[in-house]
Design an enzyme around this catalytic site. Structure first.
Site, PDB file in Angstrom:
ATOM      1  N   ARG A 173      16.354 -15.728  22.717  1.00 40.93           N
ATOM      2  CA  ARG A 173      16.640 -14.293  22.772  1.00 40.93           C
ATOM      3  C   ARG A 173      16.866 -13.656  21.412  1.00 40.93           C
ATOM      4  O   ARG A 173      16.486 -12.517  21.194  1.00 40.93           O
ATOM      5  CB  ARG A 173      17.922 -13.983  23.537  1.00 40.93           C
ATOM      6  CG  ARG A 173      18.222 -14.730  24.716  1.00 40.93           C
ATOM      7  CD  ARG A 173      19.628 -14.320  25.145  1.00 40.93           C
ATOM      8  NE  ARG A 173      20.175 -15.358  25.984  1.00 40.93           N
ATOM      9  CZ  ARG A 173      20.105 -15.333  27.296  1.00 40.93           C
ATOM     10  NH1 ARG A 173      19.567 -14.328  27.903  1.00 40.93           N
ATOM     11  NH2 ARG A 173      20.603 -16.304  28.009  1.00 40.93           N
ATOM     12  N   HIS A 226      24.106  -8.873  25.481  1.00 34.83           N
ATOM     13  CA  HIS A 226      23.895  -9.730  26.649  1.00 34.83           C
ATOM     14  C   HIS A 226      25.061 -10.681  26.885  1.00 34.83           C
ATOM     15  O   HIS A 226      25.375 -11.030  28.014  1.00 34.83           O
ATOM     16  CB  HIS A 226      22.611 -10.529  26.452  1.00 34.83           C
ATOM     17  CG  HIS A 226      22.185 -11.280  27.661  1.00 34.83           C
ATOM     18  ND1 HIS A 226      21.395 -10.726  28.625  1.00 34.83           N
ATOM     19  CD2 HIS A 226      22.452 -12.535  28.072  1.00 34.83           C
ATOM     20  CE1 HIS A 226      21.190 -11.606  29.581  1.00 34.83           C
ATOM     21  NE2 HIS A 226      21.822 -12.706  29.278  1.00 34.83           N
ATOM     22  N   GLU A 273      33.107 -16.609  29.895  1.00 31.71           N
ATOM     23  CA  GLU A 273      32.680 -15.827  28.742  1.00 31.71           C
ATOM     24  C   GLU A 273      33.860 -15.448  27.847  1.00 31.71           C
ATOM     25  O   GLU A 273      33.697 -15.178  26.662  1.00 31.71           O
ATOM     26  CB  GLU A 273      31.923 -14.565  29.203  1.00 31.71           C
ATOM     27  CG  GLU A 273      31.091 -13.976  28.084  1.00 31.71           C
ATOM     28  CD  GLU A 273      30.067 -12.961  28.546  1.00 31.71           C
ATOM     29  OE1 GLU A 273      29.620 -13.032  29.706  1.00 31.71           O
ATOM     30  OE2 GLU A 273      29.715 -12.089  27.733  1.00 31.71           O
ATOM     31  N   ARG A 313      23.720 -18.785  22.941  1.00 28.03           N
ATOM     32  CA  ARG A 313      23.710 -19.416  24.259  1.00 28.03           C
ATOM     33  C   ARG A 313      22.281 -19.523  24.791  1.00 28.03           C
ATOM     34  O   ARG A 313      21.485 -18.602  24.664  1.00 28.03           O
ATOM     35  CB  ARG A 313      24.551 -18.592  25.237  1.00 28.03           C
ATOM     36  CG  ARG A 313      24.579 -19.151  26.627  1.00 28.03           C
ATOM     37  CD  ARG A 313      25.536 -18.396  27.519  1.00 28.03           C
ATOM     38  NE  ARG A 313      25.090 -17.050  27.830  1.00 28.03           N
ATOM     39  CZ  ARG A 313      24.196 -16.762  28.775  1.00 28.03           C
ATOM     40  NH1 ARG A 313      23.651 -17.728  29.481  1.00 28.03           N
ATOM     41  NH2 ARG A 313      23.842 -15.522  28.996  1.00 28.03           N
ATOM     42  N   SER A 362      25.400 -20.048  31.053  1.00 27.27           N
ATOM     43  CA  SER A 362      26.713 -19.468  31.294  1.00 27.27           C
ATOM     44  C   SER A 362      27.215 -19.851  32.676  1.00 27.27           C
ATOM     45  O   SER A 362      28.379 -20.196  32.859  1.00 27.27           O
ATOM     46  CB  SER A 362      26.669 -17.949  31.177  1.00 27.27           C
ATOM     47  OG  SER A 362      27.901 -17.433  31.576  1.00 27.27           O
ATOM     48  N   LEU A 363      26.340 -19.811  33.653  1.00 23.20           N
ATOM     49  CA  LEU A 363      26.797 -20.081  35.010  1.00 23.20           C
ATOM     50  C   LEU A 363      27.234 -21.536  35.158  1.00 23.20           C
ATOM     51  O   LEU A 363      28.214 -21.831  35.836  1.00 23.20           O
ATOM     52  CB  LEU A 363      25.723 -19.672  36.025  1.00 23.20           C
ATOM     53  CG  LEU A 363      25.346 -18.177  35.927  1.00 23.20           C
ATOM     54  CD1 LEU A 363      24.425 -17.769  37.057  1.00 23.20           C
ATOM     55  CD2 LEU A 363      26.566 -17.266  35.890  1.00 23.20           C
TER      56      LEU A 363
HETATM   57  C1  FAD Z   1      22.305  -8.680  32.362  1.00 23.87           C
HETATM   58  C2  FAD Z   1      22.891 -10.069  32.291  1.00 23.87           C
HETATM   59  C3  FAD Z   1      22.189 -11.133  32.842  1.00 23.87           C
HETATM   60  C4  FAD Z   1      22.695 -12.417  32.796  1.00 23.87           C
HETATM   61  N1  FAD Z   1      21.965 -13.441  33.341  1.00 23.87           N
HETATM   62  C5  FAD Z   1      22.442 -14.701  33.289  1.00 23.87           C
HETATM   63  C6  FAD Z   1      21.700 -15.792  33.851  1.00 23.87           C
HETATM   64  O1  FAD Z   1      20.607 -15.601  34.392  1.00 23.87           O
HETATM   65  N2  FAD Z   1      22.218 -17.039  33.780  1.00 23.87           N
HETATM   66  C7  FAD Z   1      23.423 -17.284  33.189  1.00 23.87           C
HETATM   67  O2  FAD Z   1      23.849 -18.422  33.173  1.00 23.87           O
HETATM   68  N3  FAD Z   1      24.159 -16.267  32.670  1.00 23.87           N
HETATM   69  C8  FAD Z   1      23.699 -14.986  32.688  1.00 23.87           C
HETATM   70  N4  FAD Z   1      24.439 -13.960  32.134  1.00 23.87           N
HETATM   71  C9  FAD Z   1      25.765 -14.248  31.601  1.00 23.87           C
HETATM   72  C10 FAD Z   1      26.756 -14.454  32.743  1.00 23.87           C
HETATM   73  O3  FAD Z   1      26.430 -13.624  33.826  1.00 23.87           O
HETATM   74  C11 FAD Z   1      28.187 -14.126  32.287  1.00 23.87           C
HETATM   75  O4  FAD Z   1      28.438 -14.777  31.089  1.00 23.87           O
HETATM   76  C12 FAD Z   1      29.201 -14.610  33.322  1.00 23.87           C
HETATM   77  O5  FAD Z   1      29.001 -13.929  34.543  1.00 23.87           O
HETATM   78  C13 FAD Z   1      30.625 -14.381  32.833  1.00 23.87           C
HETATM   79  O6  FAD Z   1      31.536 -14.760  33.857  1.00 23.87           O
HETATM   80  P1  FAD Z   1      33.099 -14.728  33.641  1.00 23.87           P
HETATM   81  O7  FAD Z   1      33.704 -15.068  34.952  1.00 23.87           O
HETATM   82  O8  FAD Z   1      33.465 -15.536  32.456  1.00 23.87           O
HETATM   83  O9  FAD Z   1      33.404 -13.223  33.242  1.00 23.87           O
HETATM   84  P2  FAD Z   1      33.126 -11.903  34.095  1.00 23.87           P
HETATM   85  O10 FAD Z   1      32.154 -12.153  35.185  1.00 23.87           O
HETATM   86  O11 FAD Z   1      32.833 -10.854  33.094  1.00 23.87           O
HETATM   87  O12 FAD Z   1      34.530 -11.664  34.794  1.00 23.87           O
HETATM   88  C14 FAD Z   1      35.603 -11.052  34.136  1.00 23.87           C
HETATM   89  C15 FAD Z   1      36.432 -10.363  35.206  1.00 23.87           C
HETATM   90  O13 FAD Z   1      37.657  -9.900  34.651  1.00 23.87           O
HETATM   91  C16 FAD Z   1      37.931  -8.634  35.204  1.00 23.87           C
HETATM   92  N5  FAD Z   1      38.842  -7.915  34.294  1.00 23.87           N
HETATM   93  C17 FAD Z   1      38.567  -7.373  33.085  1.00 23.87           C
HETATM   94  N6  FAD Z   1      39.666  -6.797  32.577  1.00 23.87           N
HETATM   95  C18 FAD Z   1      40.647  -6.998  33.457  1.00 23.87           C
HETATM   96  C19 FAD Z   1      42.039  -6.649  33.471  1.00 23.87           C
HETATM   97  N7  FAD Z   1      42.611  -5.975  32.473  1.00 23.87           N
HETATM   98  N8  FAD Z   1      42.768  -7.015  34.546  1.00 23.87           N
HETATM   99  C20 FAD Z   1      42.190  -7.713  35.563  1.00 23.87           C
HETATM  100  N9  FAD Z   1      40.905  -8.073  35.607  1.00 23.87           N
HETATM  101  C21 FAD Z   1      40.137  -7.721  34.558  1.00 23.87           C
HETATM  102  C22 FAD Z   1      36.579  -7.978  35.319  1.00 23.87           C
HETATM  103  O14 FAD Z   1      36.596  -6.933  36.254  1.00 23.87           O
HETATM  104  C23 FAD Z   1      35.714  -9.146  35.781  1.00 23.87           C
HETATM  105  O15 FAD Z   1      35.670  -9.272  37.168  1.00 23.87           O
HETATM  106  C24 FAD Z   1      23.952 -12.650  32.182  1.00 23.87           C
HETATM  107  C25 FAD Z   1      24.675 -11.582  31.650  1.00 23.87           C
HETATM  108  C26 FAD Z   1      24.155 -10.301  31.687  1.00 23.87           C
HETATM  109  C27 FAD Z   1      24.946  -9.169  31.105  1.00 23.87           C
END
Ligand code: FAD
Ligand code: SF4
Ligand code: SF4
Ligand code: FES
Lengths: 332, 259
Positions: A39, A105, A130, A140, A145-146
């Site tokens: 990327r 991203h 993340e 990455r 990530s998943l």
């Molecule tokens: C467009 C796009 C496509 C992607 N495609 C892929 C893919 O195909 N394969 C892959 O492996 N990865 C992909 N990724 C990356 C992956 O989706 C993310 O890295 C992953 O979902 C992050 O998960 P997480 O649980 O760490 O964080 P998040 O899913 O960001 O969860 C964080 C949570 O914390 C909550 N939060 C934030 N602030 C607060 C607060 N103050 N109080 C309470 N809650 C709060 C948010 O609402 C959210 O629900 C993609 C990312 C993007 C943007």
């Protein structure tokens, strides 16, 4: 390693390890089209084209799959992309090319954790996904990530459970600090006059995109750091109306300090990393520097508050564990 | 472009009213863009739920000019000229403004008896591609709950909620029922406790589904057939499941699952 590549991708990239390797030496060999570069390379290439005045009407570039695959294939394999372009832009990607541009991203930096337990430097605080840093290095790989979430989410859960079971559960609770935090959160609601949080968020996004974006330079990063100090002052003067229940303006007001912590950390680390590596590109230091490969920048807030000064220290990379070393050797 | 007038319901569980906002719009924008512009300018406390702005997370459901739609996938230029009315989903309790409490659906989700596979045979489980694809349609569901919102069985009869799974969950039950590796029998539950019989196949759910899932034709009708099927004769039911599983030899199957 080639054995682990799923059938589906092999059919599209290379059938054999030799064919796959050949592509790296000669980009015209093999089935893998050059658009499937990592990327960061694609983002940089788009950026270069647009800056050179060869961009598409909306400031991106054209991506074409219509001339490479049949409509049936496109609809079956890229259903969401087909649907979204059709519904939102009226573009039929089975017949015409799409306009695309790079966007933010993934954030490769994050809270430093101990890999086995996901424990952070704050006792009782665990981070995974993340929000945690380090796992994906400078860039990455797609899909990772998943798998990160599944593996390290589990470790964080087990780490937290062990911490509690071990019984030395923290922590001193400072009522004064808690009260100050509550007051800080409520201030925007109580302030009669002040700035709209949405305006600040919008300006912050524009500034970070312009100065701490895909291609970075030393002077621009310094400018960003100064601007971030101005943003810090603006955030202290936010005013929102309404009540506390489900109030997006107020939620944004309480998120903005954290957005500034992340922006300030990113700008500082980017200015210190005088090399280009993975997702981090410095126009003034276009190549990777092996010395910088030996450590991460670990940042900490000296006063513990969101607006306290941030300092950086070099945190040496840990040696590769033996079992991973063995895996990599097996792959070669 | 000319400004647009948005008529938006503002309020909470205790009551509320419509408020008009006249606001600028740009080419290609969706309803959610306009809502965001109202938040950023006139009403920062306007509550709405959203996340992906790409029709994939199912959070931004609302009723636009009286019809359940995803705000992020509804283009302004697809709506008739004039004032655009946006209200929260009617079937669920209001939290604030456009945000409703959809926890009814999560309660229903908890009641779904899980997949119960037979003991692992030697060499692992095997599924035919056809069986994978049949369930795939139902897995496209993004849980926007607009089908639940529009279904008259609960929209007009609050008291039915405890006894009615609703279209979103009928597709979940159908997927499990059609799963070749499932041995659970959910027919009694569907008939006696989850109100499958209340559905009179109006197809309103299918019409609003943003993922174009054929909820009625491919899930509800086959489920209804199965429930009446064989008068709950467990042997016939089991026979049906087993027959399906061994219908083809491995050689006939076009695609084998990856190891
Ligand atoms: C467009 C796009 C496509 C992607 N495609 C892929 C893919 O195909 N394969 C892959 O492996 N990865 C992909 N990724 C990356 C992956 O989706 C993310 O890295 C992953 O979902 C992050 O998960 P997480 O649980 O760490 O964080 P998040 O899913 O960001 O969860 C964080 C949570 O914390 C909550 N939060 C934030 N602030 C607060 C607060 N103050 N109080 C309470 N809650 C709060 C948010 O609402 C959210 O629900 C993609 C990312 C993007 C943007
Ligand atoms: S078809 Fe059945 S489930 Fe769907 S809306 Fe009509 S009554 Fe409800
Ligand atoms: S079946 Fe369709 S309408 Fe119903 S919740 Fe799923 S995606 Fe939404
Ligand atoms: S915001 Fe995710 S579906 Fe609309």
């Amino acid at each position: 390693m080639f054995n682990y590549v799923p059938e589906m991708f092999r059919a599209e990239t290379a059938e054999t390890e030799e064919e796959g390797d050949k592509w790296y030496d000669d980009h015209t060999a093999g089935r893998r089209p050059p658009e499937l570069l990592p990327r960061d390379e694609v983002a940089r290439a788009i950026n270069t084209e647009v800056k050179a005045g060869r961009g598409s009407p909306h400031g991106g570039v054209f991506l074409d799959i219509a001339s490479r695959r049949t409509p049936e294939y496109i609809r079956r394999r890229l259903p969401s992309m087909y649907h979204q372009f059709m519904e939102l832009a009226g573009v039929d990607i089975t017949r015409e090319s799409m306009e695309i541009g790079p966007t933010c991203h993934y954030i490769m930096g994050g809270v430093q954790v101990i890999a086995d337990s996901a424990a952070t430097a704050v006792p009782g605080l665990f981070a995974a996904g993340e929000a945690a840093g380090g796992l994906h290095g400078a860039n990455r790989l797609g899909g990772n990530s998943l798998s990160d979430l599944v593996v390290f989410g589990r470790r964080a859960g087990m780490g937290a459970a062990e911490y509690i079971e071990a019984g030395d559960v923290a922590t001193s609770f400072n009522m004064e600090e808690a009260e100050a935090a509550v007051k800080g959160a409520l201030d925007p609601l109580n302030r009669e006059e002040g700035e709209n949080p949405y305006t600040i968020q919008h300006d912050l996004q524009e500034m970070m995109q312009a100065l701490v974006g895909i291609i970075r330079t030393g002077p621009e990063l310094e400018e960003a750091k100064d601007k971030l100090d101005e943003f810090t002052e603006r955030v202290k003067n936010i005013s929102v109306k309404g009540a506390r229940a489900y109030n997006p303006g107020w939620n944004l007001a309480t998120d903005l300090p954290s957005m500034l912590t992340v922006s300030r950390s990113t700008a500082l680390a980017a200015s210190l990393r005088k090399e280009s590596r993975g997702g981090h590109t410095r126009e003034d230091y276009p190549n990777p520097d092996p010395e910088f490969a030996k450590f991460n920048f670990a940042l900490s807030s000296d006063g513990g508050n969101w607006d306290s000064p941030i300092s950086a220290a070099q945190s040496p990379l840990l040696p590769l564990p033996d079992e991973l070393k063995a895996l990599l050797e097996e792959a070669h | 472009m000319a400004d647009v007038t948005m008529r938006i319901w503002r309020g909470d569980a205790t009551g509320g009213d419509f408020e008009n906002y006249t606001i600028s719009q740009n080419e290609g924008e969706v309803v959610l863009d306009i809502i965001h512009r109202i938040q950023a300018t006139e009403a920062p406390d306007l509550a709405c739920r959203w996340n992906c702005k790409a029709g994939k997370c199912g959070s931004c459901s609302a009723e636009i000019n009286g019809k359940p739609r995803l705000m992020c996938m509804t283009r302004m230029d697809d709506l008739p000229e004039g004032t655009v009315t946006v209200t929260p989903m009617k079937t669920f309790p209001i939290i604030r403004d456009l945000v409703t409490d959809v926890s009814f659906n999560f309660e229903m989700a908890k009641r779904v008896p899980a997949l119960l596979p037979p003991p692992m045979p030697e060499g692992g489980y095997r599924m035919f591609q056809q069986d994978v694809e049949r369930g795939q349609e139902f897995r496209k569901c993004i849980e926007c709950f607009m089908c639940q919102d529009v279904c008259h069985v609960i929209r007009d009869h609050e008291e039915n909620k405890v006894n009615y799974a609703g279209p979103r969950f009928f597709i979940r039950y159908a997927e499990l029922e059609m799963h070749p590796l499932d041995t659970n029998d959910r027919r009694e539950l569907l008939k006696e406790e989850l109100g499958l019989g209340y559905c009179n196949i109006t197809k309103c759910c299918t019409e609003v589904c943003p993922e174009h899932i054929h909820i009625t034709d491919n899930a509800i009708i086959p489920l209804k057939e199965r429930v009446v099927d064989a008068d709950y004769d467990p042997v016939a039911w089991l026979g049906r499941k087993i027959r399906r599983r061994t219908k083809k030899t491995a050689a006939e199957a076009s695609v084998q699952p990856a190891p």
